[in-house]
Design a protein around this motif. Structure first.
Motif, short mmCIF file in Angstrom:
data_model
loop_
_atom_site.label_atom_id
_atom_site.label_comp_id
_atom_site.label_asym_id
_atom_site.label_seq_id
_atom_site.Cartn_x
_atom_site.Cartn_y
_atom_site.Cartn_z
N LYS A 41 0.82 -1.21 0.00
CA LYS A 41 0.00 0.00 0.00
C LYS A 41 0.86 1.26 0.00
O LYS A 41 0.49 2.29 -0.56
N VAL A 201 0.45 6.31 5.16
CA VAL A 201 -0.17 5.04 4.77
C VAL A 201 0.13 3.96 5.80
O VAL A 201 -0.75 3.17 6.17
N GLN A 205 -2.44 1.73 8.01
CA GLN A 205 -2.39 0.27 8.01
C GLN A 205 -2.24 -0.28 9.42
O GLN A 205 -2.81 -1.31 9.77
#
Length: 227
Positions: A41, A201, A205
């Protein structure tokens, strides 16, 4: 972080926090799986930024350097670790090529990456002639102009024009001076541009990676029990 990126290998605190949370509850193979998913990601958007920066920095003569940009995540189920890499694919290891005339194109044909990133010393050919005849295909040399600004000029003009084709001739007994390529910090610039987004990110996560790993195991064991 990348094949040609000396000094950009990093380990973000957010990534270590994900490792720590996963290690409390899960076996190494599950940790590697979900750590890898979190890295994927974070690295995919970074690869897009590198593509944009590569095109802006070097143009697109053949586009092979642009095509070679890749994002790879490697997972290590035995140790529970994973690493994410963003950079230029190593050339000559696969068959991802196509040709247009005599010019080879593809993600596997950016052999010039090192030259563009690190630069070169001032260079001179051994022979009196330097041309793109073998590397980029045939070209025609225009006849000496009789009129206009190129009248009686010694400058050699090719068809197609530079940079799609080139032809240079050195002085008698001397090679052709090819100049010097300055190194380009495109990888470091991309990393610095993307750093805050990578951390954002990974933070996102981190908030649900344990829950996703737990759901994965629930589904996996439910399927086994229902067989």
């Amino acid at each position: 972080m990348a094949r040609y990126a000396s000094g950009t290998k990093v380990d973000f605190p957010e990534l270590q926090a994900i490792r720590n949370e996963l290690s409390k509850q899960f076996a190494p193979n599950v940790r590697a799986k979900f750590l890898g998913a979190a890295l994927k990601k974070a690295t995919d958007p970074t690869a897009k930024v590198l593509k944009t920066n590569t095109k802006a920095s070097f143009g697109k003569v053949t586009g092979n350097l642009y095509r070679s940009v890749s994002s790879i995540v490697r997972k290590y189920p035995k140790t529970g670790n994973a690493v994410g890499l963003v950079g230029y694919r190593k050339s000559g290891v696969s068959k991802q090529l196509f040709s247009k005339g005599n010019v080879r194109r593809g993600a596997d044909y950016a052999y010039h990456a090192g030259l563009l990133l690190f630069g070169t010393r001032a260079r001179r050919t051994k022979s009196m002639i330097a041309s793109s005849y073998k590397s980029r295909g045939e070209f025609a040399i225009a006849k000496k102009a009789k009129r206009g600004k190129y009248a009686n000029s010694a400058k050699i003009r090719t068809t197609p024009k530079y940079p799609k084709a080139f032809f240079k001739k050195g002085s008698k007994g001397q090679g052709v001076y090819l100049g010097k390529i300055e190194g380009n910090d495109v990888l470091m610039r991309t990393f610095n541009q993307s750093k805050s987004n990578i951390r954002r990110v990974l933070t996102e996560q981190m908030s649900d990676v344990v829950e996703r790993a737990a759901r994965f195991l629930q589904v996996k064991f439910a399927k086994k029990n229902n067989k």
